[in-house]
Write a protein that holds these residues in place. Structure first.
Motif, PDB file in Angstrom:
ATOM      1  N   ARG A   1      45.422  24.872  36.248  1.00  7.46           N
ATOM      2  CA  ARG A   1      45.409  23.476  35.793  1.00  7.46           C
ATOM      3  C   ARG A   1      45.886  22.533  36.888  1.00  7.46           C
ATOM      4  O   ARG A   1      45.467  21.394  36.961  1.00  7.46           O
TER       5      ARG A   1
ATOM      6  N   ASP B   1      40.564  24.368  33.403  1.00  7.55           N
ATOM      7  CA  ASP B   1      41.349  24.190  32.174  1.00  7.55           C
ATOM      8  C   ASP B   1      40.446  24.567  31.006  1.00  7.55           C
ATOM      9  O   ASP B   1      39.372  23.976  30.833  1.00  7.55           O
ATOM     10  N   PHE B   2      40.869  25.556  30.231  1.00  9.57           N
ATOM     11  CA  PHE B   2      40.057  25.995  29.087  1.00  9.57           C
ATOM     12  C   PHE B   2      39.712  24.825  28.166  1.00  9.57           C
ATOM     13  O   PHE B   2      38.687  24.843  27.507  1.00  9.57           O
TER      14      PHE B   2
ATOM     15  N   ASN C   1      58.619  40.429  29.239  1.00 12.23           N
ATOM     16  CA  ASN C   1      59.149  39.490  28.227  1.00 12.23           C
ATOM     17  C   ASN C   1      60.680  39.456  28.273  1.00 12.23           C
ATOM     18  O   ASN C   1      61.299  38.491  27.839  1.00 12.23           O
TER      19      ASN C   1
ATOM     20  N   ARG D   1      43.858  34.793  28.155  1.00  8.19           N
ATOM     21  CA  ARG D   1      43.960  33.737  27.142  1.00  8.19           C
ATOM     22  C   ARG D   1      45.376  33.186  27.184  1.00  8.19           C
ATOM     23  O   ARG D   1      46.333  33.912  26.938  1.00  8.19           O
TER      24      ARG D   1
ATOM     25  N   THR E   1      48.940  31.723  37.490  1.00  2.91           N
ATOM     26  CA  THR E   1      50.360  31.436  37.728  1.00  2.91           C
ATOM     27  C   THR E   1      51.247  32.168  36.713  1.00  2.91           C
ATOM     28  O   THR E   1      52.460  31.978  36.691  1.00  2.91           O
TER      29      THR E   1
ATOM     30  N   ASN F   1      52.382  35.774  34.221  1.00  2.00           N
ATOM     31  CA  ASN F   1      52.953  37.105  34.485  1.00  2.00           C
ATOM     32  C   ASN F   1      51.944  38.048  35.130  1.00  2.00           C
ATOM     33  O   ASN F   1      52.215  38.633  36.182  1.00  2.00           O
ATOM     34  N   VAL F   2      50.803  38.209  34.493  1.00  2.00           N
ATOM     35  CA  VAL F   2      49.841  39.218  34.958  1.00  2.00           C
ATOM     36  C   VAL F   2      48.996  38.664  36.103  1.00  2.00           C
ATOM     37  O   VAL F   2      48.794  39.343  37.114  1.00  2.00           O
TER      38      VAL F   2
ATOM     39  N   PHE G   1      54.765  43.692  26.923  1.00  2.00           N
ATOM     40  CA  PHE G   1      55.153  43.611  28.335  1.00  2.00           C
ATOM     41  C   PHE G   1      56.674  43.768  28.512  1.00  2.00           C
ATOM     42  O   PHE G   1      57.447  43.075  27.844  1.00  2.00           O
TER      43      PHE G   1
ATOM     44  N   HIS H   1      42.566  37.840  20.453  1.00  2.00           N
ATOM     45  CA  HIS H   1      41.983  38.798  21.401  1.00  2.00           C
ATOM     46  C   HIS H   1      40.758  39.497  20.817  1.00  2.00           C
ATOM     47  O   HIS H   1      39.785  39.744  21.517  1.00  2.00           O
TER      48      HIS H   1
HETATM   49  N1  LIG Z   1      53.562  39.318  26.276  1.00  2.00           N
HETATM   50  C1  LIG Z   1      53.106  40.468  25.840  1.00  2.00           C
HETATM   51  O1  LIG Z   1      53.857  41.398  25.528  1.00  2.00           O
HETATM   52  C2  LIG Z   1      51.607  40.663  25.700  1.00  2.00           C
HETATM   53  C3  LIG Z   1      51.089  41.930  25.354  1.00  2.00           C
HETATM   54  C4  LIG Z   1      49.689  42.093  25.281  1.00  2.00           C
HETATM   55  C5  LIG Z   1      48.836  41.025  25.541  1.00  2.00           C
HETATM   56  N2  LIG Z   1      49.396  39.817  25.862  1.00  2.00           N
HETATM   57  C6  LIG Z   1      48.476  38.684  26.119  1.00  2.00           C
HETATM   58  O2  LIG Z   1      48.562  38.313  27.491  1.00  2.00           O
HETATM   59  C7  LIG Z   1      48.213  36.925  27.614  1.00  2.00           C
HETATM   60  C8  LIG Z   1      49.284  36.183  28.410  1.00  2.00           C
HETATM   61  O3  LIG Z   1      49.354  36.714  29.704  1.00  2.00           O
HETATM   62  P1  LIG Z   1      50.560  36.321  30.681  1.00  2.00           P
HETATM   63  O4  LIG Z   1      51.867  36.729  30.037  1.00  2.00           O
HETATM   64  O5  LIG Z   1      50.223  36.840  32.024  1.00  2.00           O
HETATM   65  O6  LIG Z   1      50.445  34.738  30.669  1.00  2.00           O
HETATM   66  P2  LIG Z   1      51.626  33.668  30.868  1.00  2.00           P
HETATM   67  O7  LIG Z   1      52.635  34.205  31.840  1.00  2.00           O
HETATM   68  O8  LIG Z   1      52.075  33.227  29.510  1.00  2.00           O
HETATM   69  O9  LIG Z   1      50.851  32.489  31.575  1.00  2.00           O
HETATM   70  C9  LIG Z   1      49.868  31.729  30.937  1.00  2.00           C
HETATM   71  C10 LIG Z   1      48.882  31.249  31.988  1.00  2.00           C
HETATM   72  O10 LIG Z   1      47.884  30.466  31.370  1.00  2.00           O
HETATM   73  C11 LIG Z   1      47.718  29.263  32.105  1.00  2.00           C
HETATM   74  N3  LIG Z   1      47.274  28.220  31.195  1.00  2.00           N
HETATM   75  C12 LIG Z   1      47.960  27.646  30.184  1.00  2.00           C
HETATM   76  N4  LIG Z   1      47.181  26.749  29.543  1.00  2.00           N
HETATM   77  C13 LIG Z   1      45.984  26.741  30.192  1.00  2.00           C
HETATM   78  C14 LIG Z   1      44.772  26.025  30.015  1.00  2.00           C
HETATM   79  N5  LIG Z   1      44.623  25.112  29.051  1.00  2.00           N
HETATM   80  N6  LIG Z   1      43.740  26.272  30.858  1.00  2.00           N
HETATM   81  C15 LIG Z   1      43.858  27.174  31.869  1.00  2.00           C
HETATM   82  N7  LIG Z   1      44.988  27.898  32.087  1.00  2.00           N
HETATM   83  C16 LIG Z   1      46.037  27.675  31.250  1.00  2.00           C
HETATM   84  C17 LIG Z   1      49.085  28.976  32.700  1.00  2.00           C
HETATM   85  O11 LIG Z   1      48.908  28.196  33.840  1.00  2.00           O
HETATM   86  P3  LIG Z   1      49.665  26.828  34.159  1.00  2.00           P
HETATM   87  O12 LIG Z   1      50.672  26.596  33.067  1.00  2.00           O
HETATM   88  O13 LIG Z   1      50.272  27.060  35.518  1.00  2.00           O
HETATM   89  O14 LIG Z   1      48.576  25.830  34.195  1.00  2.00           O
HETATM   90  C18 LIG Z   1      49.538  30.396  33.060  1.00  2.00           C
HETATM   91  O15 LIG Z   1      49.018  30.790  34.300  1.00  2.00           O
HETATM   92  C19 LIG Z   1      48.109  36.371  26.189  1.00  2.00           C
HETATM   93  O16 LIG Z   1      46.769  36.309  25.787  1.00  2.00           O
HETATM   94  C20 LIG Z   1      48.879  37.400  25.393  1.00  2.00           C
HETATM   95  O17 LIG Z   1      48.504  37.422  24.037  1.00  2.00           O
HETATM   96  C21 LIG Z   1      50.724  39.613  25.963  1.00  2.00           C
END
Ligand SMILES: NC(=O)c1ccc[n+]([C@@H]2O[C@H](COP(=O)([O-])OP(=O)(O)OC[C@H]3O[C@@H](n4cnc5c(N)ncnc54)[C@H](OP(=O)(O)O)[C@@H]3O)[C@@H](O)[C@H]2O)c1
Length: 283
Positions: free
Chosen positions: A33, A52-53, A140, A73, A10, A12-13, A137, A115
């Motif tokens: 979740r 859920d992790f 953001n 993560r 759910t 961004n990626v 990203f 990571h």
């Molecule tokens: N932002 C950047 O610029 C950037 C750059 C490089 C790498 N990253 C890495 O990319 C990752 C984040 O990716 P994103 O931006 O696509 O994610 P995101 O939009 O922040 O979404 C987080 C996801 O994790 C799920 N989640 C939260 N807690 C959880 C749990 N306990 N168990 C299972 N699922 C859970 C959420 O689902 P629900 O809330 O719907 O349950 C949601 O789908 C991070 O590791 C970050 O460090 C980010």
């Protein structure tokens, strides 16, 4: 049929990965979740399953007959040993054949970021993997910074005059889907950046020209902390953001690689394209 479990489905990626997997001949499973909410969001052709992790009771069902795992993560889970390792152990036990992990640019040089610890643990388990080490990203800007841009016409963050090689998550997802559905990407790590490195002054200029209203960049750390705090973000999260923007300020976030272009056989999406496509978020 290849069964792929997408975590962070759910986010961004993950949302984009699911969208692109729909055109592939595979069984798409979203590990989420709240399966009911996710089903509404992701629509049909996707099996939404509880994952859920932090709840090991969800692992056996979620990993059953899964061939490939797209691993995200969640940003709030920083304790790898307690919060991520149990799921990886379960993935190994379930016989998952390949993990594509959403990692961070430079993770291999920074053993403190989660990571890096996750990459090392996956290698230690001996699960074939592909690490997608991504730069900052673009998205953001319509999540964390949306309100600042929309309400105040401000890009308020402490990155000085440093350049960032922003990447659009739609490109990351396209690479992820390729590495999940094609042979030849196991035991590989890709450094994924956009095709240009921009200062936030340049980003603000792009916003100004596309939105047709002034957007100004203010590189003020104190105001940034206050603003993020007023948005309800935790101090821990704000400190992580400060560290990320300091990296940019020090000129360490501007490297451009050719991996994205080579894997997609086209140029990466530009900041201008991103702002045009998402402009409704800031108007
Ligand atoms: N932002 C950047 O610029 C950037 C750059 C490089 C790498 N990253 C890495 O990319 C990752 C984040 O990716 P994103 O931006 O696509 O994610 P995101 O939009 O922040 O979404 C987080 C996801 O994790 C799920 N989640 C939260 N807690 C959880 C749990 N306990 N168990 C299972 N699922 C859970 C959420 O689902 P629900 O809330 O719907 O349950 C949601 O789908 C991070 O590791 C970050 O460090 C980010």
């Amino acid at each position: 049929m290849l069964k792929i479990l997408v975590t962070g489905a759910t986010g961004n990626v993950g949302t984009e990965v699911i969208r692109l997997l729909r055109s592939q001949n595979c069984h798409i499973c979203a590990g989420v979740r709240n399966p009911m909410n996710a089903q509404q969001m992701l629509g049909s052709n996707v099996e939404c399953i509880a994952f859920d992790f932090t709840n090991p009771d969800t692992f056996v069902n979620a990993f059953e007959n899964v061939n490939k795992l797209f691993l995200v993560r969640p940003p709030a889970l920083a304790n790898v040993r307690k919060q991520i390792v149990p799921a990886l152990n379960a993935a190994k036990f379930a016989g998952i054949e390949h993990i594509v992990f959403l990692s961070l640019l430079g993770a291999e040089h920074n053993s403190f970021v989660p990571h890096s610890k996750i990459e090392r643990y996956i290698n230690q388990l001996g699960i074939p993997a592909t690490f997608l080490r991504c730069s900052f990203f673009m998205q953001n800007l319509h999540t964390t910074h949306r309100q600042d841009i929309k309400t105040y016409g401000e890009l308020l963050l402490p990155a000085g005059n440093g350049k960032t090689s922003f990447i659009d998550v739609r490109d990351i997802a396209a690479v992820a889907v390729r590495t999940l559905t094609e042979d030849g990407h196991q035991s590989r790590a890709y450094a994924l950046t956009g095709g240009e490195a921009l200062t936030y002054y340049e980003v603000a200029d792009i916003f100004t020209s596309i939105l047709g209203k002034p957007v100004r960049y203010h590189p003020n750390a104190l105001k940034f902390i206050r603003r993020m705090h007023s948005l309800g973000l935790s101090i821990d999260f704000i400190l992580v953001m400060l560290a990320i923007y300091t990296t940019a300020r020090l000129g360490l976030a501007g490297d451009i690689t050719s991996d994205t272009e080579q894997l997609l056989n086209r140029s990466p999406l530009t900041m201008r394209q991103y702002v045009e496509d998402y402009r409704h978020f800031w108007l």
